[in-house]
Scaffold this active site. Sequence first.
Site, PDB file in Angstrom:
ATOM      1  N   THR A 142     -11.296 -10.930 -18.552  1.00 55.30           N
ATOM      2  CA  THR A 142     -10.269 -11.772 -17.939  1.00 55.30           C
ATOM      3  C   THR A 142      -9.058 -11.266 -18.089  1.00 55.30           C
ATOM      4  O   THR A 142      -8.635 -10.941 -19.363  1.00 55.30           O
ATOM      5  CB  THR A 142     -10.527 -13.252 -18.106  1.00 55.30           C
ATOM      6  OG1 THR A 142      -9.442 -13.921 -17.714  1.00 55.30           O
ATOM      7  CG2 THR A 142     -10.562 -13.538 -19.543  1.00 55.30           C
ATOM      8  N   CYS A 144      -6.129  -9.861 -11.826  1.00 56.30           N
ATOM      9  CA  CYS A 144      -7.178 -10.886 -12.157  1.00 56.30           C
ATOM     10  C   CYS A 144      -8.581 -10.428 -11.833  1.00 56.30           C
ATOM     11  O   CYS A 144      -9.005  -9.810 -10.540  1.00 56.30           O
ATOM     12  CB  CYS A 144      -6.837 -12.078 -11.196  1.00 56.30           C
ATOM     13  SG  CYS A 144      -8.155 -13.464 -11.267  1.00 56.30           S
TER      14      CYS A 144
END
Length: 232
Positions: free
Chosen positions: A83, A197
């Site tokens: 992430t 992202c």
Amino acid sequence: MKTIGLLGGMSWESTASYYSALNKAVNEALGGLHSARICLHSVDFAEIEQLQHENRWDEAAKLLCRAAQSVEAGGADFLLICTNTMHKVAEEIESSIAIPLLHIADATAEQLVADGVKSVGLIGTRFTMEQDFYKGRVSEKYGIDVMVPDEEEQCLIHKVIYTELCLGEISDDSREKYLEIIGSLHARGAEAVILGCTEIALLVQQKHTQVPLYDTTQIHADKAVKLAIDQS
């Protein structure tokens, strides 16, 4: 082949992309029935998301440090945090383990430098766009100018990530809005745009725009595979 450690589940949708990308890249490199050696700890994202939005980053860091330690104990030779946003606590995680951490911003910036990109747009969660832990690292360490969308656009991007992409929902309407923002960043001078992202590539791919896109999930995974199969 080294064992790749994954700190995943943030969200599981993008962690699945990591798993696929890592195994495909190893097979392409080595052929036959080869696949990646992976040790994965997948967290409950609901816990992490709550801590993010309540600004309880220290607690999130402690949770992820424990998870990283379990990955190390499982035999991983190095670690990937699957992430972009949780690289906000990368230093805490790195200091809690003895194995190296392959930082997603470094992997992305190194590719940008190799491609000669000097000005780039960044889209991701509001945390990644607003705060300096990611864009500051890319700018200060690699000399790349990083620009982000305006506040209203940031809110839209953030909302789509958490209410759609993390739940596996892919909307044509949201894609068009993202593409408008990417086009706006390009018009402001961004030579390319970082998909900062790990879920965004589920929605927007290079085939959707002529603006060069840098998919951090794929870049991170490719870097990990090179490290895993390097015999030097």
